[in-house]
Enzyme design. Structure first.
Site, PDB file in Angstrom:
ATOM      1  N   ARG A   8     -19.171   0.417  24.670  1.00 60.04           N
ATOM      2  CA  ARG A   8     -20.002  -0.178  25.366  1.00 60.04           C
ATOM      3  C   ARG A   8     -21.032   0.790  25.678  1.00 60.04           C
ATOM      4  NH1 ARG A   8     -19.455  -5.559  27.677  1.00 60.04           N
ATOM      5  NH2 ARG A   8     -18.233  -6.581  26.408  1.00 60.04           N
ATOM      6  N   ARG A  37     -25.840  -2.187  29.699  1.00 62.49           N
ATOM      7  CA  ARG A  37     -26.776  -2.440  30.814  1.00 62.49           C
ATOM      8  C   ARG A  37     -26.779  -1.305  31.841  1.00 62.49           C
ATOM      9  NH1 ARG A  37     -23.629  -8.086  32.626  1.00 62.49           N
ATOM     10  NH2 ARG A  37     -22.202  -6.585  31.676  1.00 62.49           N
ATOM     11  N   ARG A  70     -33.447  -5.838  26.382  1.00 65.31           N
ATOM     12  CA  ARG A  70     -32.684  -7.153  26.546  1.00 65.31           C
ATOM     13  C   ARG A  70     -33.782  -8.346  27.286  1.00 65.31           C
ATOM     14  NH1 ARG A  70     -30.540 -11.275  28.707  1.00 65.31           N
ATOM     15  NH2 ARG A  70     -28.272 -11.207  29.623  1.00 65.31           N
ATOM     16  N   ASP A  92     -21.584  -8.591  19.094  1.00 70.56           N
ATOM     17  CA  ASP A  92     -20.378  -8.977  20.041  1.00 70.56           C
ATOM     18  C   ASP A  92     -19.361  -9.702  19.163  1.00 70.56           C
ATOM     19  OD1 ASP A  92     -20.246  -9.515  23.116  1.00 70.56           O
ATOM     20  OD2 ASP A  92     -19.129 -11.136  22.085  1.00 70.56           O
ATOM     21  N   TYR A  99     -11.120 -17.068  23.979  1.00 72.75           N
ATOM     22  CA  TYR A  99     -12.268 -17.575  24.394  1.00 72.75           C
ATOM     23  C   TYR A  99     -12.633 -19.035  24.074  1.00 72.75           C
ATOM     24  CZ  TYR A  99     -13.521 -13.128  26.217  1.00 72.75           C
ATOM     25  OH  TYR A  99     -13.739 -11.778  26.958  1.00 72.75           O
TER      26      TYR A  99
HETATM   27  O1  CP3 Z   1     -19.865  -0.886  22.518  1.00 69.95           O
HETATM   28  C1  CP3 Z   1     -21.133  -1.086  22.255  1.00 69.95           C
HETATM   29  O2  CP3 Z   1     -21.920  -0.531  22.652  1.00 69.95           O
HETATM   30  C2  CP3 Z   1     -21.090  -2.167  21.067  1.00 69.95           C
HETATM   31  C3  CP3 Z   1     -21.640  -3.506  21.530  1.00 69.95           C
HETATM   32  C4  CP3 Z   1     -20.562  -4.503  22.228  1.00 69.95           C
HETATM   33  C5  CP3 Z   1     -20.965  -5.375  23.097  1.00 69.95           C
HETATM   34  N1  CP3 Z   1     -19.793  -6.333  23.151  1.00 69.95           N
HETATM   35  C6  CP3 Z   1     -22.269  -5.750  23.622  1.00 69.95           C
HETATM   36  C7  CP3 Z   1     -22.204  -6.547  24.825  1.00 69.95           C
HETATM   37  C8  CP3 Z   1     -19.066  -4.677  21.837  1.00 69.95           C
HETATM   38  C9  CP3 Z   1     -18.063  -3.794  21.109  1.00 69.95           C
HETATM   39  C10 CP3 Z   1     -18.570  -5.731  22.470  1.00 69.95           C
HETATM   40  C11 CP3 Z   1     -17.305  -6.124  22.282  1.00 69.95           C
HETATM   41  C12 CP3 Z   1     -16.719  -7.496  23.372  1.00 69.95           C
HETATM   42  N2  CP3 Z   1     -17.330  -8.382  23.670  1.00 69.95           N
HETATM   43  C13 CP3 Z   1     -15.495  -7.396  23.691  1.00 69.95           C
HETATM   44  C14 CP3 Z   1     -14.375  -6.590  23.249  1.00 69.95           C
HETATM   45  C15 CP3 Z   1     -14.649  -5.196  24.276  1.00 69.95           C
HETATM   46  C16 CP3 Z   1     -14.024  -5.146  25.463  1.00 69.95           C
HETATM   47  O3  CP3 Z   1     -14.847  -5.031  26.438  1.00 69.95           O
HETATM   48  O4  CP3 Z   1     -12.639  -5.203  25.677  1.00 69.95           O
HETATM   49  C17 CP3 Z   1     -15.431  -8.583  24.436  1.00 69.95           C
HETATM   50  C18 CP3 Z   1     -14.015  -9.309  25.270  1.00 69.95           C
HETATM   51  C19 CP3 Z   1     -16.740  -9.226  24.418  1.00 69.95           C
HETATM   52  C20 CP3 Z   1     -16.831 -10.526  24.949  1.00 69.95           C
HETATM   53  C21 CP3 Z   1     -18.246 -10.609  26.006  1.00 69.95           C
HETATM   54  N3  CP3 Z   1     -19.407 -10.285  25.571  1.00 69.95           N
HETATM   55  C22 CP3 Z   1     -18.085 -10.936  27.281  1.00 69.95           C
HETATM   56  C23 CP3 Z   1     -16.900 -11.159  28.048  1.00 69.95           C
HETATM   57  C24 CP3 Z   1     -19.313 -10.446  27.777  1.00 69.95           C
HETATM   58  C25 CP3 Z   1     -19.860 -10.664  29.207  1.00 69.95           C
HETATM   59  C26 CP3 Z   1     -19.326 -10.023  30.237  1.00 69.95           C
HETATM   60  C27 CP3 Z   1     -20.472  -8.793  30.352  1.00 69.95           C
HETATM   61  O5  CP3 Z   1     -20.159  -7.680  30.334  1.00 69.95           O
HETATM   62  O6  CP3 Z   1     -21.463  -9.177  30.813  1.00 69.95           O
HETATM   63  C28 CP3 Z   1     -20.269  -9.972  26.608  1.00 69.95           C
HETATM   64  C29 CP3 Z   1     -21.492  -9.599  26.761  1.00 69.95           C
HETATM   65  C30 CP3 Z   1     -21.967  -8.279  26.166  1.00 69.95           C
HETATM   66  N4  CP3 Z   1     -21.553  -7.659  25.119  1.00 69.95           N
HETATM   67  C31 CP3 Z   1     -22.886  -7.231  26.779  1.00 69.95           C
HETATM   68  C32 CP3 Z   1     -23.118  -6.343  25.861  1.00 69.95           C
HETATM   69  C33 CP3 Z   1     -23.835  -5.004  26.035  1.00 69.95           C
HETATM   70  C34 CP3 Z   1     -23.487  -7.597  28.341  1.00 69.95           C
HETATM   71  C35 CP3 Z   1     -24.568  -8.681  28.046  1.00 69.95           C
HETATM   72  C36 CP3 Z   1     -25.809  -8.472  28.778  1.00 69.95           C
HETATM   73  O7  CP3 Z   1     -26.705  -7.748  28.329  1.00 69.95           O
HETATM   74  O8  CP3 Z   1     -26.416  -9.479  29.360  1.00 69.95           O
END
Ligand code: CP3
Length: 355
Positions: A27, A31, A40, A77, A153
């Site tokens: 990640r 944010r 964003r 994602d 999910y």
């Molecule tokens: O790592 C990186 O920089 C690449 C981008 C990336 C994102 N999601 C961007 C993201 C990667 C590799 C993911 C993978 C992802 N997405 C996983 C597996 C990784 C882990 O953390 O175990 C999972 C379970 C998801 C599903 C997901 N996406 C959830 C549950 C959420 C909401 C939770 C949260 O953190 O808000 C997301 C949203 C998400 N994906 C964000 C980002 C930067 C935040 C969203 C926002 O900007 O509002």
């Protein structure tokens, strides 16, 4: 082989000598960076950001402009696959992902199909754009979620602690769940291969919720489908070997089985020491991890101390990709990531004795 200016990540994965331990951060675009929040905002929604290649490319590159990271990771994602299957994905502020349709009934699941990759073209366009912008500076990592994690999910329809709906399906309708997982394994394999053909140089699978299963169910409902994916994955593309990183959050009891899947790197969280993990996998695979992201909220001294601990735990030689044990949290001060990256590069040099 690769014409990368910085190929430390690939060298560490293949356990070839390196001058210092490579680092990237799960990640790393997210944010905690004010410039991410600005883009964003401009995009209007998280999915709009993912689906606009210019913006997704911009945020992919943001952390590389600030820090001396050894890899970039595609901004996208794991839930883009269920979105492309037509489940109607939205990210709701404070709640996370929510699907318009959850997959609990047999007739709904039977109507699902491997998505048309045209629906995910925005991902491949983003990859091509990022590769052009990177101009060979560092490798680009592509990724997918594991079938089990995606199914968690999809069946629940949203993020919910313990994912009770899929646990119920596992007990009451295991054949239906197997059908869904099989479909997802085919979809994940196709999406990863298309990412490789678009230009990613490494692929990673996030089995974020594998750790909520017991050992027998982990093998039957998660690991089995991961092996289907490794069997179908492109392993060499345009004369370059494409390494595969497998990360199971909470996977500490299954390190050996994970190493047997045909992956090249096992990603570990902080519930197991790298010393112990290395003893278990031997020369089979490299390791990625495993600093607890909570330390990034502390001061420079604590961060440097933890970096030293993690490096010491892995010990001498190549085969370690430094990372956190899970994603960086939005409350981390950006300056602390610089301290982390620089500390890894500086302190690790003594673990890579030069001839
Ligand atoms: O790592 C990186 O920089 C690449 C981008 C990336 C994102 N999601 C961007 C993201 C990667 C590799 C993911 C993978 C992802 N997405 C996983 C597996 C990784 C882990 O953390 O175990 C999972 C379970 C998801 C599903 C997901 N996406 C959830 C549950 C959420 C909401 C939770 C949260 O953190 O808000 C997301 C949203 C998400 N994906 C964000 C980002 C930067 C935040 C969203 C926002 O900007 O509002």
């Amino acid at each position: 082989m690769s014409q990368l200016k910085n190929d430390r990540l690939l060298k560490a994965i293949w356990r070839e000598p390196v001058d210092m331990t490579p680092i990237w951060v799960m990640r790393q675009a997210g944010r905690y960076l004010p410039e991410y929040r600005a883009v964003r905002e401009r995009a209007g929604s998280f999915m709009a950001l993912c689906k606009t290649p210019e913006l997704a490319c911009e945020v992919t590159l943001q952390p590389l402009q600030r820090y001396a990271l050894d890899a970039s990771i595609l901004f996208s994602d794991i839930l883009t696959i269920p979105d492309a299957m037509g489940l109607g994905l939205k990210f709701i502020e404070g709640e996370g992902p929510v699907f318009a349709r959850s997959m609990q009934h047999e007739d709904e699941i039977n109507r699902l199909a491997v998505p048309d990759l045209e629906q995910l073209k925005y991902v491949y366009d983003t990859i091509q754009l990022i590769r052009r912008e990177l101009a060979g500076s560092v490798p680009l990592i592509g990724f997918c979620g594991s079938p089990w994690t995606l199914a968690a999910y999809m069946v629940e329809g949203k993020s919910k602690h313990g994912f009770p709906q899929i646990m119920k399906m596992l007990q009451e309708a295991p054949f239906l769940l197997h059908h869904l997982l099989d479909l997802l394994a085919q979809s994940v394999c196709a999406h990863l291969n298309a990412q490789i053909e678009a230009g990613v140089q490494v692929v990673m699978l996030f089995d974020t919720w594998g750790g909520m299963l017991n050992t027998q169910n982990y093998q039957e409902f998660s690991l089995y489908y991961i092996k289907q994916i490794t069997a179908g994955l492109i392993r060499t593309y345009q004369n370059n070997k494409i390494p595969f990183i497998l990360f199971t959050k909470g996977g500490k009891s299954w390190i050996e089985q994970m190493a047997e899947t045909g992956c090249d790197v096992v990603g570990v969280d902080w519930e197991i020491s790298l010393h112990e993990a290395r003893a278990k996998v031997g020369e089979k695979v490299a390791l990625q991890g495993n600093m607890n992201p909570a330390y990034l909220l502390e001061g420079p001294e604590t961060i440097r101390r933890e970096v030293s601990q993690v490096l010491k735990s892995f010990g001498q030689g190549s085969g370690h990709v430094f990372n956190l044990g899970h994603g960086i949290t939005p409350d981390v001060p950006p300056d602390h990531v610089r301290i982390l990256v620089d500390a890894v590069h500086e302190i690790s040099q003594s673990y890579h004795a030069q001839p």
